[in-house]
Design a protein around this motif. Structure first.
Motif, mmCIF file in Angstrom:
data_model
loop_
_atom_site.group_PDB
_atom_site.id
_atom_site.type_symbol
_atom_site.label_atom_id
_atom_site.label_comp_id
_atom_site.label_asym_id
_atom_site.label_seq_id
_atom_site.Cartn_x
_atom_site.Cartn_y
_atom_site.Cartn_z
ATOM 1 N N ALA A 136 27.229 -7.684 42.824
ATOM 2 C CA ALA A 136 25.865 -7.680 43.352
ATOM 3 C C ALA A 136 25.045 -8.728 42.604
ATOM 4 C CB ALA A 136 25.226 -6.308 43.181
ATOM 5 N N VAL A 137 24.259 -9.484 43.348
ATOM 6 C CA VAL A 137 23.362 -10.467 42.749
ATOM 7 C C VAL A 137 22.008 -10.351 43.440
ATOM 8 C CG1 VAL A 137 22.903 -12.926 42.335
ATOM 9 C CG2 VAL A 137 25.257 -12.060 42.220
ATOM 10 N N VAL A 138 20.959 -10.244 42.640
ATOM 11 C CA VAL A 138 19.590 -10.289 43.133
ATOM 12 C C VAL A 138 18.886 -11.404 42.375
ATOM 13 C CG1 VAL A 138 17.353 -9.087 43.201
ATOM 14 C CG2 VAL A 138 19.452 -7.863 43.799
ATOM 15 N N ILE A 139 18.191 -12.245 43.117
ATOM 16 C CA ILE A 139 17.387 -13.304 42.499
ATOM 17 C C ILE A 139 15.954 -13.133 42.967
ATOM 18 C CG2 ILE A 139 16.915 -15.780 42.380
ATOM 19 C CD1 ILE A 139 19.905 -16.284 42.634
ATOM 20 N N GLU A 140 15.034 -13.234 42.025
ATOM 21 C CA GLU A 140 13.610 -13.259 42.349
ATOM 22 C C GLU A 140 13.035 -14.522 41.740
ATOM 23 O OE1 GLU A 140 11.718 -10.063 39.447
ATOM 24 O OE2 GLU A 140 13.428 -9.209 40.564
#
Length: 185
Positions: A136-140
């Motif tokens: 899982a990867v989340v970028i903000e």
């Protein structure tokens, strides 16, 4: 040597500046050097970045590296976007050296990008290297192309996510990850 300094000199002329002005004499060389640094991800491969730092482990629980700073350039305007990545994977016999997760983020961020593709590239690279049960990867990130020009929205924040394997298939696993990266905020 490449021709980047001459191209930056032409840009200065194009915006109405005098490249011979004292403050701009070395700007084409400095700008070329900065651009080469900001785009040095093209000079790296996943094999070089990981450099064999995969270690046998019985751990099969989620591994998360949170708040990895990232700096990239939007491929549409070549303006920076700045933010952080949260990366998780579920090992299946191998764990990746901690610093390698951040180095993978940097390798892809140091290319002309759109955030959506950057998120996917990081997830797929971690999956390929670790053969994890899920990634899982989340970028903000904040995008200067939205802040400095166009709509000029100073407080907008873009979030992107890619869920592979167990994170895509299991709502419980996905929610655990999202809660762990969302806590303490």
């Amino acid at each position: 040597m490449n021709d980047l300094p001459n191209h930056f000199r032409e840009i200065l002329l194009g915006v109405g500046e005098d490249p011979q002005r004292e403050g701009l004499l070395d700007t084409p060389k400095r700008a070329a050097k900065a651009m080469q640094y900001l785009c040095n991800g093209y000079d790296k491969s996943i094999e070089e970045v990981v450099n064999g730092a995969l270690f046998a482990s019985d751990n099969d629980e989620m591994v998360i590296v949170r708040d990895i700073e990232l700096y990239s350039l939007c491929e549409h305007h070549m303006l920076p976007f700045i933010g952080k990545a949260h990366v998780a994977y579920i090992p299946t016999g191998k764990v990746l050296g901690l610093s390698k997760v951040a180095r993978i983020v940097d390798m892809y961020a140091r290319r002309l990008q759109i955030q959506e593709n950057l998120t996917r590239q990081i997830a797929e690279a971690i999956q390929e290297v670790t053969q994890a049960a899920g990634v899982a990867v989340v970028i903000e990130a904040k995008h200067m192309c939205m802040m400095m020009r166009g709509v000029e929205k100073q407080n907008s924040l873009m979030n992107t996510s890619v869920m592979l394997g167990a994170f895509r298939e299991s709502c419980t696993t996905r929610m655990e990850f999202l809660q762990l990266i969302g806590g303490n905020r």
